[in-house]
Design a protein around this motif. Structure first.
Motif, PDB file in Angstrom:
ATOM      1  N   GLU A 249       6.714  -2.800  17.278  1.00  0.00           N
ATOM      2  CA  GLU A 249       7.552  -1.643  17.587  1.00  0.00           C
ATOM      3  C   GLU A 249       8.246  -1.111  16.337  1.00  0.00           C
ATOM      4  O   GLU A 249       8.362   0.103  16.145  1.00  0.00           O
ATOM      5  N   LEU A 250       8.721  -2.016  15.484  1.00  0.00           N
ATOM      6  CA  LEU A 250       9.341  -1.589  14.230  1.00  0.00           C
ATOM      7  C   LEU A 250       8.322  -0.890  13.333  1.00  0.00           C
ATOM      8  O   LEU A 250       8.604   0.159  12.747  1.00  0.00           O
ATOM      9  N   GLY A 251       7.135  -1.477  13.224  1.00  0.00           N
ATOM     10  CA  GLY A 251       6.094  -0.879  12.392  1.00  0.00           C
ATOM     11  C   GLY A 251       5.662   0.482  12.909  1.00  0.00           C
ATOM     12  O   GLY A 251       5.379   1.394  12.123  1.00  0.00           O
ATOM     13  N   THR A 252       5.627   0.625  14.238  1.00  0.00           N
ATOM     14  CA  THR A 252       5.235   1.910  14.828  1.00  0.00           C
ATOM     15  C   THR A 252       6.190   3.017  14.420  1.00  0.00           C
ATOM     16  O   THR A 252       5.770   4.119  14.064  1.00  0.00           O
ATOM     17  N   LYS A 253       7.489   2.730  14.477  1.00  0.00           N
ATOM     18  CA  LYS A 253       8.483   3.737  14.091  1.00  0.00           C
ATOM     19  C   LYS A 253       8.292   4.143  12.638  1.00  0.00           C
ATOM     20  O   LYS A 253       8.332   5.339  12.304  1.00  0.00           O
ATOM     21  N   HIS A 254       8.061   3.186  11.762  1.00  0.00           N
ATOM     22  CA  HIS A 254       7.857   3.504  10.346  1.00  0.00           C
ATOM     23  C   HIS A 254       6.575   4.305  10.148  1.00  0.00           C
ATOM     24  O   HIS A 254       6.522   5.238   9.333  1.00  0.00           O
ATOM     25  N   ALA A 255       5.530   3.970  10.896  1.00  0.00           N
ATOM     26  CA  ALA A 255       4.236   4.626  10.715  1.00  0.00           C
ATOM     27  C   ALA A 255       4.235   6.074  11.193  1.00  0.00           C
ATOM     28  O   ALA A 255       3.592   6.936  10.577  1.00  0.00           O
ATOM     29  N   VAL A 256       4.937   6.369  12.292  1.00  0.00           N
ATOM     30  CA  VAL A 256       4.868   7.716  12.873  1.00  0.00           C
ATOM     31  C   VAL A 256       6.053   8.595  12.506  1.00  0.00           C
ATOM     32  O   VAL A 256       6.034   9.797  12.783  1.00  0.00           O
ATOM     33  N   ASN A 257       7.084   8.034  11.885  1.00  0.00           N
ATOM     34  CA  ASN A 257       8.270   8.814  11.553  1.00  0.00           C
ATOM     35  C   ASN A 257       7.922   9.911  10.547  1.00  0.00           C
ATOM     36  O   ASN A 257       7.527   9.631   9.414  1.00  0.00           O
ATOM     37  N   GLY A 258       8.022  11.175  10.965  1.00  0.00           N
ATOM     38  CA  GLY A 258       7.667  12.289  10.100  1.00  0.00           C
ATOM     39  C   GLY A 258       6.185  12.341   9.771  1.00  0.00           C
ATOM     40  O   GLY A 258       5.804  12.898   8.730  1.00  0.00           O
ATOM     41  N   ASN A 259       5.354  11.808  10.632  1.00  0.00           N
ATOM     42  CA  ASN A 259       3.921  11.703  10.358  1.00  0.00           C
ATOM     43  C   ASN A 259       3.127  12.186  11.566  1.00  0.00           C
ATOM     44  O   ASN A 259       3.640  12.217  12.689  1.00  0.00           O
TER      45      ASN A 259
ATOM     46  N   LEU B 120      -1.695  11.229  15.979  1.00  0.00           N
ATOM     47  CA  LEU B 120      -3.084  10.933  16.354  1.00  0.00           C
ATOM     48  C   LEU B 120      -3.854  10.173  15.268  1.00  0.00           C
ATOM     49  O   LEU B 120      -4.552   9.195  15.583  1.00  0.00           O
ATOM     50  N   PRO B 121      -3.760  10.557  13.996  1.00  0.00           N
ATOM     51  CA  PRO B 121      -4.446   9.751  12.968  1.00  0.00           C
ATOM     52  C   PRO B 121      -3.917   8.326  12.877  1.00  0.00           C
ATOM     53  O   PRO B 121      -4.682   7.395  12.612  1.00  0.00           O
ATOM     54  N   VAL B 122      -2.605   8.158  13.087  1.00  0.00           N
ATOM     55  CA  VAL B 122      -2.030   6.809  13.074  1.00  0.00           C
ATOM     56  C   VAL B 122      -2.651   5.970  14.181  1.00  0.00           C
ATOM     57  O   VAL B 122      -3.050   4.813  13.959  1.00  0.00           O
ATOM     58  N   LEU B 123      -2.733   6.530  15.378  1.00  0.00           N
ATOM     59  CA  LEU B 123      -3.344   5.828  16.499  1.00  0.00           C
ATOM     60  C   LEU B 123      -4.803   5.489  16.208  1.00  0.00           C
ATOM     61  O   LEU B 123      -5.257   4.366  16.450  1.00  0.00           O
ATOM     62  N   PHE B 124      -5.538   6.474  15.691  1.00  0.00           N
ATOM     63  CA  PHE B 124      -6.961   6.284  15.463  1.00  0.00           C
ATOM     64  C   PHE B 124      -7.235   5.234  14.386  1.00  0.00           C
ATOM     65  O   PHE B 124      -8.049   4.329  14.581  1.00  0.00           O
TER      66      PHE B 124
ATOM     67  N   GLU C  81       1.041  17.221   9.201  1.00  0.00           N
ATOM     68  CA  GLU C  81       0.182  16.595   8.204  1.00  0.00           C
ATOM     69  C   GLU C  81       0.267  15.070   8.316  1.00  0.00           C
ATOM     70  O   GLU C  81       1.274  14.514   8.752  1.00  0.00           O
ATOM     71  N   PHE C  82      -0.814  14.411   7.881  1.00  0.00           N
ATOM     72  CA  PHE C  82      -0.874  12.946   7.915  1.00  0.00           C
ATOM     73  C   PHE C  82      -0.580  12.370   6.539  1.00  0.00           C
ATOM     74  O   PHE C  82      -1.060  12.877   5.521  1.00  0.00           O
ATOM     75  N   HIS C  83       0.216  11.308   6.510  1.00  0.00           N
ATOM     76  CA  HIS C  83       0.539  10.599   5.279  1.00  0.00           C
ATOM     77  C   HIS C  83       0.185   9.126   5.473  1.00  0.00           C
ATOM     78  O   HIS C  83       0.630   8.490   6.431  1.00  0.00           O
ATOM     79  N   TRP C  84      -0.634   8.599   4.541  1.00  0.00           N
ATOM     80  CA  TRP C  84      -1.034   7.199   4.653  1.00  0.00           C
ATOM     81  C   TRP C  84       0.158   6.278   4.403  1.00  0.00           C
ATOM     82  O   TRP C  84       0.930   6.470   3.471  1.00  0.00           O
ATOM     83  N   ARG C  85       0.297   5.266   5.277  1.00  0.00           N
ATOM     84  CA  ARG C  85       1.310   4.236   5.105  1.00  0.00           C
ATOM     85  C   ARG C  85       0.691   2.893   5.471  1.00  0.00           C
ATOM     86  O   ARG C  85      -0.036   2.786   6.463  1.00  0.00           O
ATOM     87  N   TRP C  86       1.021   1.868   4.692  1.00  0.00           N
ATOM     88  CA  TRP C  86       0.482   0.542   4.966  1.00  0.00           C
ATOM     89  C   TRP C  86       0.997  -0.020   6.277  1.00  0.00           C
ATOM     90  O   TRP C  86       0.402  -0.931   6.849  1.00  0.00           O
ATOM     91  N   SER C  87       2.104   0.516   6.771  1.00  0.00           N
ATOM     92  CA  SER C  87       2.631   0.041   8.054  1.00  0.00           C
ATOM     93  C   SER C  87       1.659   0.316   9.195  1.00  0.00           C
ATOM     94  O   SER C  87       1.752  -0.318  10.254  1.00  0.00           O
ATOM     95  N   ILE C  88       0.708   1.239   9.010  1.00  0.00           N
ATOM     96  CA  ILE C  88      -0.292   1.514  10.051  1.00  0.00           C
ATOM     97  C   ILE C  88      -1.128   0.268  10.311  1.00  0.00           C
ATOM     98  O   ILE C  88      -1.390  -0.095  11.465  1.00  0.00           O
ATOM     99  N   LEU C  89      -1.549  -0.402   9.232  1.00  0.00           N
ATOM    100  CA  LEU C  89      -2.325  -1.634   9.384  1.00  0.00           C
ATOM    101  C   LEU C  89      -1.440  -2.771   9.895  1.00  0.00           C
ATOM    102  O   LEU C  89      -1.909  -3.627  10.650  1.00  0.00           O
TER     103      LEU C  89
END
Length: 298
Positions: free
Chosen positions: A18-28, A31-35, A219-227
């Motif tokens: 849940e913490l990682g999800t917030k970091h991954a999608v915040n201002g991002n 759909l690309p994060v999910l995919f 726009e999508f921004h790559w973040r390591w929190s996605i992994l």
């Protein structure tokens, strides 16, 4: 490993998720994060399946993916559809809400799971378990007052509605899990592997639409929190599925224990994401945890 211990460990990793999800999608873009997260999980399982096919003795039994019939594939596909819809609603909501608000709301999922377990699966909770439901609902009301102090009005904020729909769908998924692992006799690795693969397939046309700008999008921004999100959920779900395989495990209790993730997410959101703390929020979180303890004790 006992189902209680497996549920507790699952709760810890779910809180990290849940913490990682917030970091991954915040201002991002969501759909690309999910995919990407699902492609990572599906790719990992495909590698394990290929290794198992090459050498049956290479992997431990708990990671073995059993062959399935077309009907069984359809059963897993249905789970992927339910979870995919739940995640879409939840990720968009988490993007726009503080974790210290969204996580306790998501923790009320066992209330719906308990009601469904009673109505659909015929489980019979004790008085203490029912008291836990009441305490959880009361804590939800306290949280709504805390949210108003941060400008999050539960009855007027559309993202609260999205989160509520996602929570209900997750409760339906939890009930379906009990059927898959109990009555249908699926193994955890088999469900998790094909569930991850089908989720990636389901999100593919959506991310193509996002890429081709079929609708206004961010726009999508790559973040390591996605992994990190994907890895945390893989571990959390594997432990959770293992708990459900125990014949003595009640789905309502497993779901309740698993929502101890609220404490991990709540403390992490304050320590690492700089979210506001308040006595009302702490009271709501303590109330949710007390409801979980009552449920488990019952």
């Amino acid at each position: 490993m006992s189902w209680i211990l497996a549920s507790l460990l699952s709760a810890f990793f779910l809180g990290c998720y849940e913490l990682g999800t917030k970091h991954a999608v915040n201002g991002n873009a969501v759909l690309p994060v999910l995919f990407i997260g699902n492609v990572f999980a599906a790719g990992l399982w495909l590698l394990l399946m290929a290794a198992g096919a090459a050498n049956h003795h290479l992997l431990p039994a708990m990671l073995a993916v059993a062959p399935m019939s077309l009907f069984q594939h359809a059963q897993i596909m249905l789970k992927s559809v339910i979870v995919g819809a739940a995640w879409a609603c939840t990720y968009f909501a988490v993007k726009h809400l503080p974790v210290s608000i969204s996580s306790p709301i998501r923790a009320t999922g066992p209330v719906g799971t308990l009601l469904g377990a009673v109505l659909v699966l015929g489980e019979r909770p004790t008085e203490l378990a029912l008291l836990g439901v009441v305490v959880t609902l009361a804590s939800f009301l306290v949280l709504s007052f805390a949210g108003r102090q941060e400008g999050v009005h539960f009855l007027r904020n559309p993202w609260i509605g999205w989160l509520a729909v996602g929570t209900i769908l997750n409760a339906a998924s939890a009930l379906y899990d009990k059927i898959l692992f109990g009555r249908a006799g699926f193994q955890p690795a088999t469900v998790q592997a094909w569930f991850s693969i089908y989720l990636a397939i389901l999100f593919l046309p959506l991310v193509i639409g996002w890429k081709l700008r079929w609708w206004p999008r961010q726009e999508f921004h790559w973040r390591w929190s996605i992994l990190f999100v994907s890895a945390s959920l893989l571990v959390a779900d594997f432990l959770y599925f293992g708990a459900l395989r125990d014949p003595g495990a009640l789905i309502a209790l497993v779901a309740g224990v698993r929502r101890g993730s609220t404490l991990v997410a709540f403390c992490g959101s304050i320590a690492f994401l700089g979210e506001r703390s308040s006595p009302a929020k702490w009271l709501a979180v303590v109330g949710v945890l007390a409801g979980i303890v009552l449920t488990v004790t019952g």
